[in-house]
Design a protein around this motif. Structure first.
Motif, mmCIF file in Angstrom:
data_model
loop_
_atom_site.group_PDB
_atom_site.id
_atom_site.type_symbol
_atom_site.label_atom_id
_atom_site.label_comp_id
_atom_site.label_asym_id
_atom_site.label_seq_id
_atom_site.Cartn_x
_atom_site.Cartn_y
_atom_site.Cartn_z
ATOM 1 N N SER A 1 0.828 -1.216 0.000
ATOM 2 C CA SER A 1 0.000 0.000 0.000
ATOM 3 C C SER A 1 0.859 1.261 0.000
ATOM 4 O O SER A 1 0.539 2.238 -0.694
ATOM 5 C CB SER A 1 -0.939 -0.004 1.212
ATOM 6 O OG SER A 1 -0.210 -0.039 2.431
ATOM 7 N N MET B 1 2.217 1.703 -3.464
ATOM 8 C CA MET B 1 1.166 2.087 -4.413
ATOM 9 C C MET B 1 0.831 3.573 -4.287
ATOM 10 O O MET B 1 0.591 4.255 -5.290
ATOM 11 C CB MET B 1 -0.075 1.225 -4.194
ATOM 12 C CG MET B 1 0.059 -0.183 -4.735
ATOM 13 S SD MET B 1 -1.509 -1.114 -4.749
ATOM 14 C CE MET B 1 -1.634 -1.577 -3.031
ATOM 15 N N LEU B 2 0.812 4.084 -3.057
ATOM 16 C CA LEU B 2 0.570 5.510 -2.863
ATOM 17 C C LEU B 2 1.699 6.341 -3.473
ATOM 18 O O LEU B 2 1.444 7.335 -4.180
ATOM 19 C CB LEU B 2 0.441 5.820 -1.365
ATOM 20 C CG LEU B 2 -0.831 5.327 -0.678
ATOM 21 C CD1 LEU B 2 -0.706 5.501 0.836
ATOM 22 C CD2 LEU B 2 -2.053 6.066 -1.193
ATOM 23 N N THR C 1 1.530 6.339 -7.217
ATOM 24 C CA THR C 1 0.490 7.227 -7.739
ATOM 25 C C THR C 1 1.013 8.651 -7.855
ATOM 26 O O THR C 1 0.836 9.321 -8.890
ATOM 27 C CB THR C 1 -0.748 7.201 -6.827
ATOM 28 O OG1 THR C 1 -1.240 5.868 -6.716
ATOM 29 C CG2 THR C 1 -1.846 8.094 -7.385
ATOM 30 N N VAL D 1 -5.662 3.390 -0.223
ATOM 31 C CA VAL D 1 -5.178 3.387 -1.613
ATOM 32 C C VAL D 1 -6.339 3.514 -2.589
ATOM 33 O O VAL D 1 -6.271 4.290 -3.549
ATOM 34 C CB VAL D 1 -4.385 2.098 -1.896
ATOM 35 C CG1 VAL D 1 -4.015 2.013 -3.384
ATOM 36 C CG2 VAL D 1 -3.118 2.036 -1.042
ATOM 37 N N LEU E 1 0.180 1.156 -10.419
ATOM 38 C CA LEU E 1 -0.227 0.370 -9.252
ATOM 39 C C LEU E 1 0.154 -1.092 -9.420
ATOM 40 O O LEU E 1 0.635 -1.728 -8.475
ATOM 41 C CB LEU E 1 -1.735 0.491 -9.040
ATOM 42 C CG LEU E 1 -2.279 1.883 -8.688
ATOM 43 C CD1 LEU E 1 -3.795 1.833 -8.542
ATOM 44 C CD2 LEU E 1 -1.647 2.398 -7.407
#
Length: 337
Positions: free
Chosen positions: A56, A59-60, A63, A177, A278
């Protein structure tokens, strides 16, 4: 067949294929144990869930980094911003402060850090890697000053929920997320911002002549990247129930850049895909989880990531692809002669 051909042209197609292949290899090697899941006290557990929870943070960051790389820039300070965010939030909570206040102040610090990077890149015109290197170096020092050089530990169930909490049986970071990605996708797909962003990365000079405020676009994306780093820092500090300024987010900026590159976003700017980034983050996390699960030395992870970087750089190199094409055509011509 036509649907498959259409999907194969999508930027997210090959990252998904690679991710599924990694999962398949893990399933075969582990004899199916890799896919096993169980419910304990209404909470879902398993290696797939571990990949989603532990990935997570990445993934943040991916982004936020997607937006930055789409403009042709980069941000190598996200790890230090994570350290600052965790240090601020844990310091407030450790001194009896409200968790909600701690979270808001930490995110505000991410806004300030990102805006600082954006100002250096957009207004002062410093090269992105140099501009963000300033905060990468100074950021951990700032975090150390906040914690007085100590590792702060906290005992707050509310704060721990950021990482260890569950909703509907799934880890809370997954919902964080999902919310962030939903907002980012709506903003890029339902407004003109996505087109402005891509145009800025492809040709900032022409974009400026077309009436796009290139400097404002860059400032916004670096600010957003700082916010994503701050949220990732909250998740990491909540997971260890404390602030470790020396190790929080250490070298994770390289993973974030790699995740976006695996997703197909050009390091030179332009075309980008948040879903593909992602999946790139999940690929990196699955590789890490796989290596640990197989009992292989953690140092091997760095070697694997390095090989992936080399492969991606070659794959994105037009000169390298042209060379391969020429050799293929020449061999084909010799075989037909």
């Amino acid at each position: 067949m036509n649907l498959l051909k259409k999907w194969s042209k999508a930027q997210v197609f090959w990252p998904i294929v690679i991710f599924l292949l990694i999962l398949l290899v893990n399933g075969i090697v582990s004899g199916g144990a890799f896919f096993e899941m169980k419910i304990v006290e209404g909470h879902l557990y398993g290696r797939i869930i571990d990949i989603l929870r532990n990935g997570s943070k990445l993934m943040l960051l991916a982004t936020g980094m997607t937006f930055v790389l789409a403009t042709g820039g980069t941000d190598i300070s996200v790890g230090s911003v994570m350290a600052i965010s965790g240090a601020i939030a844990c310091s407030i909570v450790a001194n009896g402060g409200n968790v909600a206040v701690a979270v808001l102040v930490a995110i505000l610090a991410g806004v300030v850090a990102g805006a600082w990077n954006g100002m250096l890149v957009a207004k002062v015109k410093i090269q992105p890697i140099v501009a963000t290197m300033i905060l990468m170096v100074a950021g951990r020092g700032i975090a150390q000053l906040i914690t007085n050089g100590k590792i702060i530990t906290i005992n707050s169930d509310s704060y721990y929920f950021i990482n260890g909490g569950y909703i509907l049986g799934l880890p809370f970071p997954i919902f964080i997320v999902a919310f962030v990605v939903l907002i980012a996708m709506l903003f890029t797909k339902k407004t003109a911002f996505g087109l402005f962003l891509e145009s800025t990365g492809i040709n900032p000079v022409s974009s400026r002549f077309a009436g796009i405020n290139v400097d404002r676009i860059k400032w916004l994306v670096y600010t957003f990247c700082g916010v994503m780093a701050a949220v990732a820092g909250l998740i990491e500090s909540a997971g260890i129930k404390g602030a470790d300024c020396n190790n929080a987010g250490l070298l994770i900026e390289m993973d974030a850049i790699l995740a976006v590159a695996i997703g197909g976003t050009s390091l030179n700017g332009g075309r980008f895909s948040i879903p593909a980034s992602l999946v790139g983050a999940l690929i990196i996390q699955s590789i890490t989880t796989s290596i640990y699960a197989m009992g292989v030395a953690p140092e091997v992870t760095l070697v694997v990531k390095s090989l992936i970087v080399v492969f991606i750089c070659l794959f994105q190199s037009k000169a390298f692809k042209d060379m391969l094409k020429r050799r293929f055509l020449s061999r084909k011509a010799v075989s037909q002669a």
